[in-house]
Design an enzyme around this catalytic site. Structure first.
Site, PDB file in Angstrom:
ATOM      1  N   TYR A  80       0.842  -1.197   0.000  1.00  0.00           N
ATOM      2  CA  TYR A  80       0.000   0.000   0.000  1.00  0.00           C
ATOM      3  C   TYR A  80       0.877   1.248   0.000  1.00  0.00           C
ATOM      4  O   TYR A  80       0.594   2.226  -0.694  1.00  0.00           O
ATOM      5  CB  TYR A  80      -0.921   0.013   1.222  1.00  0.00           C
ATOM      6  CG  TYR A  80      -1.936   1.136   1.155  1.00  0.00           C
ATOM      7  CD1 TYR A  80      -3.179   0.933   0.558  1.00  0.00           C
ATOM      8  CD2 TYR A  80      -1.628   2.402   1.653  1.00  0.00           C
ATOM      9  CE1 TYR A  80      -4.094   1.965   0.465  1.00  0.00           C
ATOM     10  CE2 TYR A  80      -2.538   3.434   1.561  1.00  0.00           C
ATOM     11  CZ  TYR A  80      -3.772   3.219   0.965  1.00  0.00           C
ATOM     12  OH  TYR A  80      -4.675   4.240   0.862  1.00  0.00           O
ATOM     13  N   PHE A 132      -8.329  21.282 -24.742  1.00  0.00           N
ATOM     14  CA  PHE A 132      -8.627  19.855 -24.764  1.00  0.00           C
ATOM     15  C   PHE A 132      -9.811  19.645 -23.829  1.00  0.00           C
ATOM     16  O   PHE A 132      -9.932  20.317 -22.808  1.00  0.00           O
ATOM     17  CB  PHE A 132      -7.420  18.990 -24.350  1.00  0.00           C
ATOM     18  CG  PHE A 132      -7.757  17.531 -24.479  1.00  0.00           C
ATOM     19  CD1 PHE A 132      -7.843  16.950 -25.735  1.00  0.00           C
ATOM     20  CD2 PHE A 132      -8.065  16.761 -23.373  1.00  0.00           C
ATOM     21  CE1 PHE A 132      -8.227  15.616 -25.880  1.00  0.00           C
ATOM     22  CE2 PHE A 132      -8.442  15.423 -23.508  1.00  0.00           C
ATOM     23  CZ  PHE A 132      -8.524  14.851 -24.756  1.00  0.00           C
ATOM     24  N   THR A 133     -10.669  18.702 -24.188  1.00  0.00           N
ATOM     25  CA  THR A 133     -11.959  18.516 -23.495  1.00  0.00           C
ATOM     26  C   THR A 133     -11.821  18.451 -21.967  1.00  0.00           C
ATOM     27  O   THR A 133     -12.405  19.267 -21.255  1.00  0.00           O
ATOM     28  CB  THR A 133     -12.632  17.236 -24.017  1.00  0.00           C
ATOM     29  OG1 THR A 133     -11.711  16.144 -23.923  1.00  0.00           O
ATOM     30  CG2 THR A 133     -13.045  17.393 -25.478  1.00  0.00           C
ATOM     31  N   ASP A 223       0.976  20.029 -20.885  1.00  0.00           N
ATOM     32  CA  ASP A 223       0.203  18.807 -21.117  1.00  0.00           C
ATOM     33  C   ASP A 223       1.084  17.924 -22.003  1.00  0.00           C
ATOM     34  O   ASP A 223       1.148  18.101 -23.212  1.00  0.00           O
ATOM     35  CB  ASP A 223      -1.132  19.140 -21.795  1.00  0.00           C
ATOM     36  CG  ASP A 223      -1.982  17.885 -22.028  1.00  0.00           C
ATOM     37  OD1 ASP A 223      -1.419  16.768 -21.988  1.00  0.00           O
ATOM     38  OD2 ASP A 223      -3.187  18.024 -22.267  1.00  0.00           O
ATOM     39  N   LYS A 266      -1.178   7.408 -23.568  1.00  0.00           N
ATOM     40  CA  LYS A 266      -0.868   7.730 -24.968  1.00  0.00           C
ATOM     41  C   LYS A 266       0.600   7.376 -25.242  1.00  0.00           C
ATOM     42  O   LYS A 266       0.931   6.208 -25.309  1.00  0.00           O
ATOM     43  CB  LYS A 266      -1.129   9.207 -25.273  1.00  0.00           C
ATOM     44  CG  LYS A 266      -2.442   9.899 -24.880  1.00  0.00           C
ATOM     45  CD  LYS A 266      -3.673   9.190 -24.696  1.00  0.00           C
ATOM     46  CE  LYS A 266      -4.968   9.936 -24.464  1.00  0.00           C
ATOM     47  NZ  LYS A 266      -5.075  11.189 -23.855  1.00  0.00           N
ATOM     48  N   ARG A 390     -14.714  14.752 -33.600  1.00  0.00           N
ATOM     49  CA  ARG A 390     -14.061  15.882 -32.968  1.00  0.00           C
ATOM     50  C   ARG A 390     -14.579  17.141 -33.666  1.00  0.00           C
ATOM     51  O   ARG A 390     -13.942  17.682 -34.559  1.00  0.00           O
ATOM     52  CB  ARG A 390     -12.533  15.789 -33.096  1.00  0.00           C
ATOM     53  CG  ARG A 390     -11.871  14.910 -32.042  1.00  0.00           C
ATOM     54  CD  ARG A 390     -12.173  15.376 -30.646  1.00  0.00           C
ATOM     55  NE  ARG A 390     -11.493  14.607 -29.599  1.00  0.00           N
ATOM     56  CZ  ARG A 390     -12.008  14.388 -28.392  1.00  0.00           C
ATOM     57  NH1 ARG A 390     -13.219  14.810 -28.091  1.00  0.00           N
ATOM     58  NH2 ARG A 390     -11.326  13.752 -27.468  1.00  0.00           N
ATOM     59  N   PHE A 457     -19.798  14.235 -25.597  1.00  0.00           N
ATOM     60  CA  PHE A 457     -19.488  13.360 -26.728  1.00  0.00           C
ATOM     61  C   PHE A 457     -19.397  11.897 -26.319  1.00  0.00           C
ATOM     62  O   PHE A 457     -19.636  11.002 -27.120  1.00  0.00           O
ATOM     63  CB  PHE A 457     -18.186  13.793 -27.421  1.00  0.00           C
ATOM     64  CG  PHE A 457     -16.994  13.867 -26.506  1.00  0.00           C
ATOM     65  CD1 PHE A 457     -16.770  14.992 -25.736  1.00  0.00           C
ATOM     66  CD2 PHE A 457     -16.109  12.808 -26.403  1.00  0.00           C
ATOM     67  CE1 PHE A 457     -15.683  15.060 -24.866  1.00  0.00           C
ATOM     68  CE2 PHE A 457     -15.015  12.861 -25.551  1.00  0.00           C
ATOM     69  CZ  PHE A 457     -14.815  13.992 -24.770  1.00  0.00           C
TER      70      PHE A 457
HETATM   71  C1  PLP Z   1      -6.107  12.053 -23.285  1.00  0.00           C
HETATM   72  C2  PLP Z   1      -5.707  13.426 -23.035  1.00  0.00           C
HETATM   73  C3  PLP Z   1      -5.876  14.025 -21.776  1.00  0.00           C
HETATM   74  C4  PLP Z   1      -6.616  13.351 -20.637  1.00  0.00           C
HETATM   75  O1  PLP Z   1      -6.017  12.176 -20.219  1.00  0.00           O
HETATM   76  P1  PLP Z   1      -6.845  10.889 -19.714  1.00  0.00           P
HETATM   77  O2  PLP Z   1      -5.752   9.905 -19.389  1.00  0.00           O
HETATM   78  O3  PLP Z   1      -7.733  10.444 -20.825  1.00  0.00           O
HETATM   79  O4  PLP Z   1      -7.610  11.283 -18.502  1.00  0.00           O
HETATM   80  C5  PLP Z   1      -5.400  15.311 -21.615  1.00  0.00           C
HETATM   81  N1  PLP Z   1      -4.817  15.987 -22.623  1.00  0.00           N
HETATM   82  C6  PLP Z   1      -4.659  15.448 -23.839  1.00  0.00           C
HETATM   83  C7  PLP Z   1      -4.014  16.247 -24.928  1.00  0.00           C
HETATM   84  C8  PLP Z   1      -5.102  14.161 -24.097  1.00  0.00           C
HETATM   85  O5  PLP Z   1      -4.961  13.649 -25.325  1.00  0.00           O
END
Ligand code: PLP
Length: 465
Positions: A80, A132-133, A223, A266, A390, A457
């Site tokens: 933990y 970004f969303t 980011d 990613k 998108r 979305f």
């Molecule tokens: C996917 C993504 C996020 C958010 O990350 P999650 O792991 O899906 O929560 C933030 N910024 C960008 C540019 C992304 O592509």
């Protein structure tokens, strides 16, 4: 694939790995797919994976892990507190990215949540290179307002400028002058810019942004979801960068910023994971305290020990020259095929996917008929290839007025998972898009029948109109 053979430009290249395990995929009939997309309310997020043939919904968490990563999974220390895998991850992040302090999170948006709550006050302004969303939503939930300062070229799908992720310095300076640096807690800089079509920012531009923000004492929060892909594009396209290693460029990008949020799903080649990284000790202490409320203890933050081990190994693999060249190369391969067939796509081809320009693809549908949503559904019906919208659906509503946002870019994203599909799969995808393009006049528009409040979305449902 050596650099020599690539430079000759006469030889084909292949994926720089061999396949050790396979996951069978299922083909379906057109009739079946028509039923499935209707059941899913014409939203590809609501399809079941078993009904999808080639899944290009997202590159998020869909990578194939390497044998080394799977071996790392067996080294999970599931204590933990104080897991060995956390210390390995911390070391790896310090080595490749250079940030001093690390808070693990279950994925990127959790890191966005923590940094937004800690730095943003009611009424603050957060400039960034296109929204970004999830990033924008967390800024808004913390009381801030996102302001887009990306260059105009980014909003034009036909513009061939190589660094469409760049920030418009005049626009940024004007915002700072208008609101004052006290109301700007940080600048949000993404490498690469997802919503612009996977477009990179140049090192030169980032340095200029750094100079400008240093002058006002405003931090940069990075980011860094696709930082390796961005670094590769810098190496490929920016003057004086061709001789450098991708890993060196990645490190320099990080060094130009003050902290970062990472969706490790990613570039970092894992199925789940993320982190917040900062250089400021005071901010780190606050973030480390906050993570225990929402994610878990500060030495796992929502990840299992084995997840952290796979992530450490994934980070080192993500900057491997052969890997990154083939990864971006595969996206380019699909892009070139579609360009040859005169399909309208966002140019230049992005790093993580090919983005279809739905406004041009379906000129008979006005944007209120949700052309990108309709096109993604039509592609699924044609071949079982799953893409995502998108455009206006992703852009959502203005939080103050409730009015629909109408973005310039109305796109369908064919996102390529890392190390999952072969070039033969890309050929099948290209043929399907060509077929849909030939029959594009038959595609009907859509209207909302269910619209959730947040990130609509993902869960909205539609009907043909
Ligand atoms: C996917 C993504 C996020 C958010 O990350 P999650 O792991 O899906 O929560 C933030 N910024 C960008 C540019 C992304 O592509």
């Amino acid at each position: 694939m050596s650099e020599d053979s690539e430079n000759q430009r006469k030889r084909s290249w292949a994926e720089p790995y061999k396949i050790k395990m396979v996951e069978p995929v299922r083909m379906t009939t057109t009739g079946e797919r028509k039923t499935r997309i209707k059941e899913a309310g014409f939203n590809t997020f609501l399809l079941r994976s078993r009904d999808v043939y080639i899944d290009l919904l997202t590159d998020s968490g869909t990578s194939a892990m390497s044998d080394r990563q799977w071996a790392g999974m067996m080294m999970g220390d599931e204590a933990y507190a104080g897991s060995e895998n956390f210390y390995h991850l911390e070391q790896t992040i310090q080595k490749y990215y250079g940030y001093k302090y690390i808070v693990p999170t279950h994925q990127g948006r959790a890191a966005e949540h923590i940094i937004s709550q800690l730095l943003i006050k009611q009424g603050d302004i957060i400039p960034g290179n296109m929204y970004f969303t999830t990033t924008k939503l967390h800024q808004e939930l913390a009381g801030g307002t996102f302001k887009d300062v990306i260059i105009d070229e980014a909003h034009d799908p036909g513009n061939l400028y190589p660094f469409k992720g760049n920030i418009d310095l005049d626009r940024l300076r004007a915002l700072i002058e208008q609101y004052g640096e006290k109301r700007i807690p940080y600048i949000s800089v993404a490498t690469t810019v997802n919503m612009a079509g996977g477009q990179p920012i140049s090192l030169k531009n980032l340095k200029e942004v750094r100079n400008l923000t240093s002058h006002y004492g405003i931090p940069i929060i990075h980011d860094m979801t696709r930082v390796a892909e961005n670094a590769y594009m810098i190496k490929k396209l920016e003057d004086g960068q061709a001789h450098r290693k991708v890993s060196e460029i990645v490190k320099e990008i990080c060094d130009l910023t003050d902290g970062a949020t990472m969706s490790a799903k990613k570039d970092a080649l894992v199925n789940i994971g993320g982190f917040l990284a900062v250089n400021d000790k005071g901010l780190f202490d606050k973030a480390r305290n906050m993570v225990v409320i929402y994610e878990g203890l500060h030495t796992y933050g929502g990840m299992a020990g084995r997840d952290m081990e796979a992530l450490s190994i994934g980070i080192s693999e993500s900057v491997d020259e052969d890997h990154i060249r083939a990864r971006v190369g595969q996206v380019e391969y699909l892009g070139k095929k579609l360009i040859q067939s005169e399909i309208p796509i966002v140019m230049p081809v992005g790093t993580h996917g090919v983005f279809l320009n739905a406004k041009k693809f379906l000129p008979h549908l006005t944007q209120d008929k949700l052309p990108a949503q309709a096109l993604a559904a039509a592609i699924y019906v044609d071949s079982g290839v799953r893409a995502m919208e998108r455009g206006v659906v992703s852009a959502g509503r203005d939080p103050d007025t409730g009015q629909q946002n109408y973005p310039n870019l109305e796109l369908v994203r064919l996102t390529i998972p890392r190390r999952v599909y072969t070039q033969a799969h890309m050929d099948v995808v290209a043929e399907s898009i060509e077929e849909v393009y030939l029959n594009r006049n038959k595609i009907r528009g859509l209207k909302f029948v269910y619209e959730p409040r947040y990130l609509r979305f993902f869960q909205s449902r539609f009907e043909e109109c």
